[in-house]
Design a protein around this motif. Sequence first.
Motif, PDB file in Angstrom:
ATOM      1  N   ILE B  21     -15.627  49.039  17.907  1.00 14.69           N
ATOM      2  CA  ILE B  21     -15.683  48.049  16.821  1.00 14.69           C
ATOM      3  C   ILE B  21     -16.999  47.277  16.877  1.00 14.69           C
ATOM      4  O   ILE B  21     -17.633  47.007  15.862  1.00 14.69           O
ATOM      5  CB  ILE B  21     -14.474  47.079  16.907  1.00 14.69           C
ATOM      6  CG1 ILE B  21     -13.186  47.820  16.561  1.00 14.69           C
ATOM      7  CG2 ILE B  21     -14.663  45.890  15.961  1.00 14.69           C
ATOM      8  CD1 ILE B  21     -11.922  46.997  16.731  1.00 14.69           C
ATOM      9  N   GLU B  22     -17.418  46.931  18.096  1.00 12.68           N
ATOM     10  CA  GLU B  22     -18.641  46.143  18.250  1.00 12.68           C
ATOM     11  C   GLU B  22     -19.894  46.921  17.871  1.00 12.68           C
ATOM     12  O   GLU B  22     -20.835  46.355  17.334  1.00 12.68           O
ATOM     13  CB  GLU B  22     -18.799  45.689  19.715  1.00 12.68           C
ATOM     14  CG  GLU B  22     -17.806  44.647  20.177  1.00 12.68           C
ATOM     15  CD  GLU B  22     -17.858  43.391  19.355  1.00 12.68           C
ATOM     16  OE1 GLU B  22     -18.976  42.954  19.012  1.00 12.68           O
ATOM     17  OE2 GLU B  22     -16.792  42.843  19.038  1.00 12.68           O
ATOM     18  N   SER B  23     -19.887  48.221  18.212  1.00 13.22           N
ATOM     19  CA  SER B  23     -21.174  48.913  18.174  1.00 13.22           C
ATOM     20  C   SER B  23     -21.306  50.014  17.125  1.00 13.22           C
ATOM     21  O   SER B  23     -22.425  50.362  16.757  1.00 13.22           O
ATOM     22  CB  SER B  23     -21.454  49.521  19.546  1.00 13.22           C
ATOM     23  OG  SER B  23     -20.471  50.485  19.848  1.00 13.22           O
ATOM     24  N   ASN B  24     -20.214  50.586  16.626  1.00 10.99           N
ATOM     25  CA  ASN B  24     -20.410  51.788  15.795  1.00 10.99           C
ATOM     26  C   ASN B  24     -20.570  51.511  14.310  1.00 10.99           C
ATOM     27  O   ASN B  24     -20.502  52.428  13.496  1.00 10.99           O
ATOM     28  CB  ASN B  24     -19.298  52.822  16.057  1.00 10.99           C
ATOM     29  CG  ASN B  24     -18.006  52.461  15.365  1.00 10.99           C
ATOM     30  OD1 ASN B  24     -17.900  51.437  14.704  1.00 10.99           O
ATOM     31  ND2 ASN B  24     -16.993  53.303  15.520  1.00 10.99           N
ATOM     32  N   TRP B  25     -20.811  50.260  13.949  1.00  8.24           N
ATOM     33  CA  TRP B  25     -21.007  49.955  12.531  1.00  8.24           C
ATOM     34  C   TRP B  25     -22.420  50.309  12.070  1.00  8.24           C
ATOM     35  O   TRP B  25     -22.722  50.293  10.891  1.00  8.24           O
ATOM     36  CB  TRP B  25     -20.715  48.470  12.262  1.00  8.24           C
ATOM     37  CG  TRP B  25     -21.505  47.534  13.132  1.00  8.24           C
ATOM     38  CD1 TRP B  25     -21.163  47.127  14.393  1.00  8.24           C
ATOM     39  CD2 TRP B  25     -22.757  46.928  12.837  1.00  8.24           C
ATOM     40  NE1 TRP B  25     -22.129  46.304  14.903  1.00  8.24           N
ATOM     41  CE2 TRP B  25     -23.117  46.152  13.962  1.00  8.24           C
ATOM     42  CE3 TRP B  25     -23.613  46.941  11.745  1.00  8.24           C
ATOM     43  CZ2 TRP B  25     -24.298  45.418  14.011  1.00  8.24           C
ATOM     44  CZ3 TRP B  25     -24.783  46.204  11.801  1.00  8.24           C
ATOM     45  CH2 TRP B  25     -25.114  45.458  12.918  1.00  8.24           C
ATOM     46  N   THR B  26     -23.287  50.626  13.032  1.00  9.70           N
ATOM     47  CA  THR B  26     -24.649  50.967  12.657  1.00  9.70           C
ATOM     48  C   THR B  26     -25.251  51.949  13.665  1.00  9.70           C
ATOM     49  O   THR B  26     -24.585  52.362  14.612  1.00  9.70           O
ATOM     50  CB  THR B  26     -25.504  49.687  12.552  1.00  9.70           C
ATOM     51  OG1 THR B  26     -26.794  50.028  12.030  1.00  9.70           O
ATOM     52  CG2 THR B  26     -25.692  48.999  13.892  1.00  9.70           C
ATOM     53  N   GLU B  27     -26.522  52.283  13.463  1.00  7.93           N
ATOM     54  CA  GLU B  27     -27.224  53.177  14.392  1.00  7.93           C
ATOM     55  C   GLU B  27     -27.448  52.449  15.720  1.00  7.93           C
ATOM     56  O   GLU B  27     -27.627  51.225  15.722  1.00  7.93           O
ATOM     57  CB  GLU B  27     -28.599  53.549  13.817  1.00  7.93           C
ATOM     58  CG  GLU B  27     -28.552  54.227  12.462  1.00  7.93           C
ATOM     59  CD  GLU B  27     -27.880  55.574  12.539  1.00  7.93           C
ATOM     60  OE1 GLU B  27     -28.108  56.286  13.523  1.00  7.93           O
ATOM     61  OE2 GLU B  27     -27.102  55.912  11.622  1.00  7.93           O
ATOM     62  N   PRO B  28     -27.486  53.225  16.830  1.00  9.20           N
ATOM     63  CA  PRO B  28     -27.698  52.560  18.139  1.00  9.20           C
ATOM     64  C   PRO B  28     -28.965  51.707  18.194  1.00  9.20           C
ATOM     65  O   PRO B  28     -28.967  50.623  18.774  1.00  9.20           O
ATOM     66  CB  PRO B  28     -27.796  53.743  19.116  1.00  9.20           C
ATOM     67  CG  PRO B  28     -27.064  54.839  18.453  1.00  9.20           C
ATOM     68  CD  PRO B  28     -27.236  54.655  16.980  1.00  9.20           C
ATOM     69  N   GLY B 115     -11.581  42.096  25.869  1.00  3.07           N
ATOM     70  CA  GLY B 115     -12.484  41.124  26.483  1.00  3.07           C
ATOM     71  C   GLY B 115     -13.571  41.825  27.284  1.00  3.07           C
ATOM     72  O   GLY B 115     -14.729  41.394  27.298  1.00  3.07           O
ATOM     73  N   ALA B 116     -13.215  42.934  27.942  1.00  2.16           N
ATOM     74  CA  ALA B 116     -14.198  43.667  28.749  1.00  2.16           C
ATOM     75  C   ALA B 116     -15.313  44.217  27.859  1.00  2.16           C
ATOM     76  O   ALA B 116     -16.494  44.199  28.225  1.00  2.16           O
ATOM     77  CB  ALA B 116     -13.507  44.804  29.491  1.00  2.16           C
ATOM     78  N   ALA B 117     -14.934  44.680  26.644  1.00  4.04           N
ATOM     79  CA  ALA B 117     -15.960  45.190  25.716  1.00  4.04           C
ATOM     80  C   ALA B 117     -16.905  44.066  25.326  1.00  4.04           C
ATOM     81  O   ALA B 117     -18.124  44.247  25.272  1.00  4.04           O
ATOM     82  CB  ALA B 117     -15.289  45.777  24.478  1.00  4.04           C
ATOM     83  N   LYS B 118     -16.342  42.909  25.083  1.00  8.46           N
ATOM     84  CA  LYS B 118     -17.168  41.758  24.723  1.00  8.46           C
ATOM     85  C   LYS B 118     -18.056  41.352  25.904  1.00  8.46           C
ATOM     86  O   LYS B 118     -19.202  40.931  25.717  1.00  8.46           O
ATOM     87  CB  LYS B 118     -16.261  40.582  24.336  1.00  8.46           C
ATOM     88  CG  LYS B 118     -15.817  40.624  22.899  1.00  8.46           C
ATOM     89  CD  LYS B 118     -16.987  40.272  21.998  1.00  8.46           C
ATOM     90  CE  LYS B 118     -16.562  40.036  20.567  1.00  8.46           C
ATOM     91  NZ  LYS B 118     -17.726  39.731  19.705  1.00  8.46           N
ATOM     92  N   THR B 119     -17.499  41.467  27.119  1.00 11.85           N
ATOM     93  CA  THR B 119     -18.287  41.123  28.315  1.00 11.85           C
ATOM     94  C   THR B 119     -19.485  42.059  28.424  1.00 11.85           C
ATOM     95  O   THR B 119     -20.588  41.625  28.772  1.00 11.85           O
ATOM     96  CB  THR B 119     -17.410  41.243  29.582  1.00 11.85           C
ATOM     97  OG1 THR B 119     -16.239  40.469  29.377  1.00 11.85           O
ATOM     98  CG2 THR B 119     -18.129  40.747  30.819  1.00 11.85           C
ATOM     99  N   LEU B 120     -19.246  43.331  28.090  1.00 11.41           N
ATOM    100  CA  LEU B 120     -20.339  44.307  28.145  1.00 11.41           C
ATOM    101  C   LEU B 120     -21.440  43.936  27.148  1.00 11.41           C
ATOM    102  O   LEU B 120     -22.638  43.927  27.478  1.00 11.41           O
ATOM    103  CB  LEU B 120     -19.779  45.702  27.835  1.00 11.41           C
ATOM    104  CG  LEU B 120     -20.729  46.867  28.032  1.00 11.41           C
ATOM    105  CD1 LEU B 120     -21.135  46.987  29.490  1.00 11.41           C
ATOM    106  CD2 LEU B 120     -20.069  48.164  27.571  1.00 11.41           C
ATOM    107  N   VAL B 121     -21.024  43.599  25.928  1.00  7.79           N
ATOM    108  CA  VAL B 121     -21.996  43.198  24.904  1.00  7.79           C
ATOM    109  C   VAL B 121     -22.754  41.955  25.374  1.00  7.79           C
ATOM    110  O   VAL B 121     -23.981  41.868  25.273  1.00  7.79           O
ATOM    111  CB  VAL B 121     -21.276  42.917  23.557  1.00  7.79           C
ATOM    112  CG1 VAL B 121     -22.243  42.344  22.540  1.00  7.79           C
ATOM    113  CG2 VAL B 121     -20.640  44.183  23.019  1.00  7.79           C
ATOM    114  N   ALA B 122     -21.998  41.002  25.928  1.00 11.04           N
ATOM    115  CA  ALA B 122     -22.630  39.756  26.405  1.00 11.04           C
ATOM    116  C   ALA B 122     -23.595  40.044  27.547  1.00 11.04           C
ATOM    117  O   ALA B 122     -24.662  39.423  27.637  1.00 11.04           O
ATOM    118  CB  ALA B 122     -21.556  38.766  26.854  1.00 11.04           C
ATOM    119  N   THR B 123     -23.230  41.003  28.413  1.00 12.87           N
ATOM    120  CA  THR B 123     -24.097  41.319  29.558  1.00 12.87           C
ATOM    121  C   THR B 123     -25.450  41.846  29.087  1.00 12.87           C
ATOM    122  O   THR B 123     -26.496  41.460  29.618  1.00 12.87           O
ATOM    123  CB  THR B 123     -23.406  42.344  30.480  1.00 12.87           C
ATOM    124  OG1 THR B 123     -22.169  41.787  30.905  1.00 12.87           O
ATOM    125  CG2 THR B 123     -24.244  42.669  31.695  1.00 12.87           C
TER     126      THR B 123
END
Lengths: 272, 281
Positions: B21-28, B115-123
Amino acid sequence: MKGAKTFLRTVFGRAYPRFIGVWREKSWVLFDVFLPFLQVAAYVYIYRAVGAPPEFSGFVVLGGAMIAYWMNVLWSMASQLYWEKETGNLQLYLIAPTSRMAILLGMALGGLTATTLRAAGIILVGTLFFRIPLRVENGALLLGVFLLTLVALYGLGMLLSSLFLLWGREAWHLSNLFQEPVFLFSGFYFPVRALGFWAAAFASIVPITLGLDAMRQLLYPELMKNFRFLPPEVELGILAGSGMFFIILAQRALKFFENLARREGRLTLRGQ
Amino acid sequence: MRSLREIFWGMKAGAWLGWQIESNWTEPFLFAIYSVIKPVAGVLILVFMYLVVAKGGLANPLFPGVFLGTTFYLYVINVLSGISWSVHDDREHYGMLKYVYMAPMHFYGYLLGRGAAKTLVATVSVLITLAFGIGILGVPLRFHNPGFFILAFVLGLVALSFYGIFLAGISLLIARHGWVLGDVVAGGLYLLCGVAYPLSLLPLPLRALGYIFPPTYWFEALRFSLLGQGLHPEFAHLSPGTLLLILGGSTALGIGLSLLVFKVSERIALRRGLLDMQTMY
């Protein structure tokens, strides 16, 4: 004549839920005044920590109030057609025998009224809590700058909403992206001149940049002598021009993107 | 054992879904730019505020502590808002919460995974911001006490995840404004926990709240371990062991409280049929 009546009825019809929502859903006071105030308060304390003159707290409170408008433009204007698509209302708008611009105008007027209450709350609470000095010398010019800033800003919002018509989740993320970077480049918390003339000129695409600079000059003329970007009268003229430009462009963009979205079958796509 | 396996599967599914959800809305590439711009802009606001008024500009002695606090605050906003938002998002926007709840996995674990996915994005954002601070702004960051840093950092993240669960529990019960719940709490913590200024500036009642909230000690522990000094003079006498004790104790308390609140909220939500509520809000 009938067309004008339909136009006005549409404007009122779309603005109505936003007017009435303010009175029906009173919890906005907590969330829309208290939440921005937390941020405003934090930035005031940052300035106090480094011994800034009290006028800087005034910069922050004014910036905080204008953030309410920017957030409204982002989330309730620009992204609105995306939300409508997600909830299945967009197709109803498009088959309604009325002008799309009237719908956007209604959204803008309703949002503007509701947000003005929020912004006034932030200014009132901020000014009283932090005892911020305010001295208005040229009230007419200040009011003119404020109103033209809003016209240009909501014109930009109407333009963005047509651009966002095509998008799914990108719209949400784009609105998210237009927060901190715009807070930075438009000088919501510090005078925009600090970024340098050309960066400030670039940032003037967002009308709040010029509006905030002019309002700060009119409220704190002594302090702003060192941070002035452009004279307030010039900024007023640019705001008037950009307001008209954005509204005309919004009308054309809406037609173009609606046709494109129809051709590509994106008007009813949900959960993209 | 079965329960642990269900929690693990829930976490795994939640983390995978959250990352998509966080990342696949656009190109990497665009996603990478998006991840850089937001946090760096947030820090640059502070930089310009300091350049405009602070004596010595970025050489002001407060700046490194403020920079570090603001950078690690990205975890607070991401994790707290992320977990509570996922309840609202799954229920109101995607209409999936009831299916997630019915799936053969632990719901609690699923939320921790989100929450872990969000932690990854935050990291990613924190690392980029730290690199920007060290490379461009010249913030003198180095490991003064690596062991202390790791322990404090992990304890803080665990605590934040469970505060997120606490808020997710409340989100199960509310519709309107549920989407800003995490932002409100995170905003309050920014103000009260001395993220960007010494706590002594706050009026006494607010300062007292700041002393109660555990993130205050988390930020201070991170400053001690990466800068060699804190931002709040009143904590200067605390040893790393004492800070860890405070963090550990408050984390344990937070876990207990979040479990309790979540369980009660879950039961109420089930009884009132709120899991598939859609208010279009």
